[in-house]
Design a protein around this motif. Structure first.
Motif, PDB file in Angstrom:
ATOM      1  N   LEU A  59      -7.448  10.008   7.679  1.00  0.00           N
ATOM      2  CA  LEU A  59      -6.056   9.632   7.954  1.00  0.00           C
ATOM      3  C   LEU A  59      -5.996   8.389   8.840  1.00  0.00           C
ATOM      4  O   LEU A  59      -5.088   7.563   8.689  1.00  0.00           O
ATOM      5  CB  LEU A  59      -5.316  10.799   8.612  1.00  0.00           C
ATOM      6  CG  LEU A  59      -5.091  12.030   7.725  1.00  0.00           C
ATOM      7  CD1 LEU A  59      -4.367  13.121   8.500  1.00  0.00           C
ATOM      8  CD2 LEU A  59      -4.311  11.665   6.473  1.00  0.00           C
ATOM      9  N   TYR A  60      -6.968   8.241   9.764  1.00  0.00           N
ATOM     10  CA  TYR A  60      -6.968   7.047  10.607  1.00  0.00           C
ATOM     11  C   TYR A  60      -7.318   5.806   9.785  1.00  0.00           C
ATOM     12  O   TYR A  60      -6.726   4.741   9.980  1.00  0.00           O
ATOM     13  CB  TYR A  60      -7.964   7.215  11.758  1.00  0.00           C
ATOM     14  CG  TYR A  60      -8.008   6.012  12.669  1.00  0.00           C
ATOM     15  CD1 TYR A  60      -6.906   5.665  13.450  1.00  0.00           C
ATOM     16  CD2 TYR A  60      -9.136   5.200  12.726  1.00  0.00           C
ATOM     17  CE1 TYR A  60      -6.940   4.547  14.267  1.00  0.00           C
ATOM     18  CE2 TYR A  60      -9.181   4.093  13.545  1.00  0.00           C
ATOM     19  CZ  TYR A  60      -8.073   3.761  14.310  1.00  0.00           C
ATOM     20  OH  TYR A  60      -8.097   2.658  15.124  1.00  0.00           O
ATOM     21  N   LEU A  61      -8.267   5.952   8.845  1.00  0.00           N
ATOM     22  CA  LEU A  61      -8.598   4.813   7.975  1.00  0.00           C
ATOM     23  C   LEU A  61      -7.405   4.420   7.111  1.00  0.00           C
ATOM     24  O   LEU A  61      -7.147   3.238   6.874  1.00  0.00           O
ATOM     25  CB  LEU A  61      -9.793   5.167   7.089  1.00  0.00           C
ATOM     26  CG  LEU A  61     -11.139   5.337   7.805  1.00  0.00           C
ATOM     27  CD1 LEU A  61     -12.202   5.795   6.815  1.00  0.00           C
ATOM     28  CD2 LEU A  61     -11.570   4.053   8.489  1.00  0.00           C
ATOM     29  N   MET A  82       0.850  -1.191   0.000  1.00  0.00           N
ATOM     30  CA  MET A  82       0.000   0.000   0.000  1.00  0.00           C
ATOM     31  C   MET A  82       0.885   1.240   0.000  1.00  0.00           C
ATOM     32  O   MET A  82       1.808   1.349   0.808  1.00  0.00           O
ATOM     33  CB  MET A  82      -0.903  -0.003   1.236  1.00  0.00           C
ATOM     34  CG  MET A  82      -1.829   1.209   1.311  1.00  0.00           C
ATOM     35  SD  MET A  82      -2.924   1.110   2.722  1.00  0.00           S
ATOM     36  CE  MET A  82      -3.934   2.544   2.432  1.00  0.00           C
ATOM     37  N   TYR A  83       0.603   2.190  -0.900  1.00  0.00           N
ATOM     38  CA  TYR A  83       1.419   3.390  -1.022  1.00  0.00           C
ATOM     39  C   TYR A  83       0.892   4.464  -0.067  1.00  0.00           C
ATOM     40  O   TYR A  83       0.209   5.415  -0.452  1.00  0.00           O
ATOM     41  CB  TYR A  83       1.417   3.853  -2.480  1.00  0.00           C
ATOM     42  CG  TYR A  83       2.049   2.823  -3.381  1.00  0.00           C
ATOM     43  CD1 TYR A  83       3.439   2.740  -3.503  1.00  0.00           C
ATOM     44  CD2 TYR A  83       1.272   1.912  -4.074  1.00  0.00           C
ATOM     45  CE1 TYR A  83       4.029   1.779  -4.311  1.00  0.00           C
ATOM     46  CE2 TYR A  83       1.860   0.940  -4.884  1.00  0.00           C
ATOM     47  CZ  TYR A  83       3.232   0.889  -4.999  1.00  0.00           C
ATOM     48  OH  TYR A  83       3.801  -0.053  -5.785  1.00  0.00           O
ATOM     49  N   TYR A  84       1.223   4.266   1.198  1.00  0.00           N
ATOM     50  CA  TYR A  84       0.673   5.076   2.289  1.00  0.00           C
ATOM     51  C   TYR A  84       1.060   6.542   2.135  1.00  0.00           C
ATOM     52  O   TYR A  84       0.208   7.438   2.181  1.00  0.00           O
ATOM     53  CB  TYR A  84       1.194   4.495   3.605  1.00  0.00           C
ATOM     54  CG  TYR A  84       0.696   5.164   4.864  1.00  0.00           C
ATOM     55  CD1 TYR A  84      -0.664   5.316   5.095  1.00  0.00           C
ATOM     56  CD2 TYR A  84       1.586   5.611   5.835  1.00  0.00           C
ATOM     57  CE1 TYR A  84      -1.117   5.900   6.256  1.00  0.00           C
ATOM     58  CE2 TYR A  84       1.140   6.195   7.000  1.00  0.00           C
ATOM     59  CZ  TYR A  84      -0.213   6.344   7.209  1.00  0.00           C
ATOM     60  OH  TYR A  84      -0.664   6.931   8.353  1.00  0.00           O
ATOM     61  N   ALA A  85       2.360   6.821   1.934  1.00  0.00           N
ATOM     62  CA  ALA A  85       2.833   8.204   1.856  1.00  0.00           C
ATOM     63  C   ALA A  85       2.245   8.927   0.643  1.00  0.00           C
ATOM     64  O   ALA A  85       1.884  10.106   0.726  1.00  0.00           O
ATOM     65  CB  ALA A  85       4.363   8.234   1.798  1.00  0.00           C
ATOM     66  N   GLU A  86       2.135   8.239  -0.495  1.00  0.00           N
ATOM     67  CA  GLU A  86       1.598   8.878  -1.698  1.00  0.00           C
ATOM     68  C   GLU A  86       0.125   9.219  -1.530  1.00  0.00           C
ATOM     69  O   GLU A  86      -0.338  10.268  -1.990  1.00  0.00           O
ATOM     70  CB  GLU A  86       1.797   7.967  -2.900  1.00  0.00           C
ATOM     71  CG  GLU A  86       3.269   7.786  -3.281  1.00  0.00           C
ATOM     72  CD  GLU A  86       3.418   6.989  -4.572  1.00  0.00           C
ATOM     73  OE1 GLU A  86       2.423   6.862  -5.309  1.00  0.00           O
ATOM     74  OE2 GLU A  86       4.526   6.506  -4.828  1.00  0.00           O
ATOM     75  N   ALA A  93      -2.664  -3.057   7.791  1.00  0.00           N
ATOM     76  CA  ALA A  93      -3.125  -4.351   7.265  1.00  0.00           C
ATOM     77  C   ALA A  93      -2.658  -4.609   5.842  1.00  0.00           C
ATOM     78  O   ALA A  93      -2.905  -5.681   5.301  1.00  0.00           O
ATOM     79  CB  ALA A  93      -4.650  -4.419   7.320  1.00  0.00           C
ATOM     80  N   GLN A  94      -1.982  -3.599   5.221  1.00  0.00           N
ATOM     81  CA  GLN A  94      -1.567  -3.688   3.823  1.00  0.00           C
ATOM     82  C   GLN A  94      -2.745  -4.027   2.917  1.00  0.00           C
ATOM     83  O   GLN A  94      -2.661  -4.856   2.010  1.00  0.00           O
ATOM     84  CB  GLN A  94      -0.451  -4.724   3.657  1.00  0.00           C
ATOM     85  CG  GLN A  94       0.887  -4.285   4.217  1.00  0.00           C
ATOM     86  CD  GLN A  94       1.428  -3.046   3.512  1.00  0.00           C
ATOM     87  OE1 GLN A  94       1.620  -3.056   2.305  1.00  0.00           O
ATOM     88  NE2 GLN A  94       1.643  -1.974   4.261  1.00  0.00           N
ATOM     89  N   ARG A  95      -3.887  -3.333   3.175  1.00  0.00           N
ATOM     90  CA  ARG A  95      -5.101  -3.534   2.385  1.00  0.00           C
ATOM     91  C   ARG A  95      -5.773  -2.175   2.180  1.00  0.00           C
ATOM     92  O   ARG A  95      -5.485  -1.215   2.899  1.00  0.00           O
ATOM     93  CB  ARG A  95      -6.091  -4.470   3.104  1.00  0.00           C
ATOM     94  CG  ARG A  95      -5.551  -5.882   3.306  1.00  0.00           C
ATOM     95  CD  ARG A  95      -6.532  -6.688   4.150  1.00  0.00           C
ATOM     96  NE  ARG A  95      -7.835  -6.794   3.503  1.00  0.00           N
ATOM     97  CZ  ARG A  95      -8.182  -7.769   2.680  1.00  0.00           C
ATOM     98  NH1 ARG A  95      -7.327  -8.736   2.407  1.00  0.00           N
ATOM     99  NH2 ARG A  95      -9.377  -7.811   2.141  1.00  0.00           N
TER     100      ARG A  95
END
Length: 236
Positions: A28-30, A1-5, A37-39
């Protein structure tokens, strides 16, 4: 998952959307739950959200409705179960209905500009143009149209074209297919802009540059069974 992007894209989006502090905190919490969870789909109850975000349970429902209306998430409620959320990647950076606020003013400004232009461009005030000058302008016009049309012909790839090119790169492996698809969905959902909001002018070069980083993702966690047995030396 590209969290930062996804976070970077959201802040660019929120500059125009003005979602509000409660909606920002919930989104942001979601994202954090999804990253853990990498989902892109997570489940959490309204009670848990209200406790973690420090808001009342009555505030949770209108807040997630706002995120859904902005095109950031989808969710499904089931009685007796946590709410299922899906984080969307392909929401547009332009907020629907945002530009309509300023349209009347723009029209008025255009009307004023047209009036001023009409006053300034009287036939008697215009310099007389010779026939060679008029012919020269007609010859230049098709060239300008050609240059504009050449810019419009640049098209973004389909996923099949994207994957076919990825398979031609030196660092490609079959195990990277899911990561490559995830990168395609993220770029396409961001209108082919990078995490800084800049247009991706050459998707092939960008994919070629990012492939080594996809390949260097951490492998599966090392288990105790995978460690070699080391025999202690015999004591003398």
């Amino acid at each position: 998952m590209y969290y930062a992007e996804l976070i970077q894209k959201f802040w660019s989006f929120n500059e125009r959307a003005k979602a509000g502090s409660t909606a920002v905190a919930m989104y942001l919490y979601l994202l954090k739950l999804g990253n853990d969870a990498q989902r892109y789909d997570v489940a959490v109850s309204d009670v848990s959200l209200s406790k973690i975000l420090g808001i009342t349970k009555k505030t949770v429902k209108p807040t997630k409705e706002k995120l859904r209306n902005l095109g950031l998430i989808r969710y499904e409620n089931k009685a007796g179960f946590p709410c299922n959320y899906q984080i969307l990647l392909d929401y547009p950076l332009e907020v629907r209905g945002f530009e309509n606020v300023s349209k009347p003013k723009i029209k008025n400004d255009i009307a004023v500009q047209k009036t001023e232009t009409t006053k300034k461009s009287k036939p008697d005030d215009e310099p007389h143009k010779s026939i060679p000058e008029i012919a020269k302008q007609k010859e230049e016009t098709p060239q300008n149209n050609t240059s504009k049309s050449s810019v419009k012909t640049v098209e973004n790839p389909t996923f099949e074209e994207f994957m076919a090119f990825a398979k031609t790169l030196d660092g490609y492996e079959n195990s990277l297919d899911s990561d490559i698809k995830e990168k395609y969905d993220l770029w396409a959902g961001n209108n082919w802009k990078n995490n800084l909001g800049r247009p991706i002018t050459s998707w092939k070069s960008s994919l070629k540059s990012i492939l080594p980083y996809l390949k260097s993702k951490p492998d599966e966690e090392i288990s105790l069974e995978s460690l070699p047995n080391i025999k202690r030396p015999l004591s003398k």
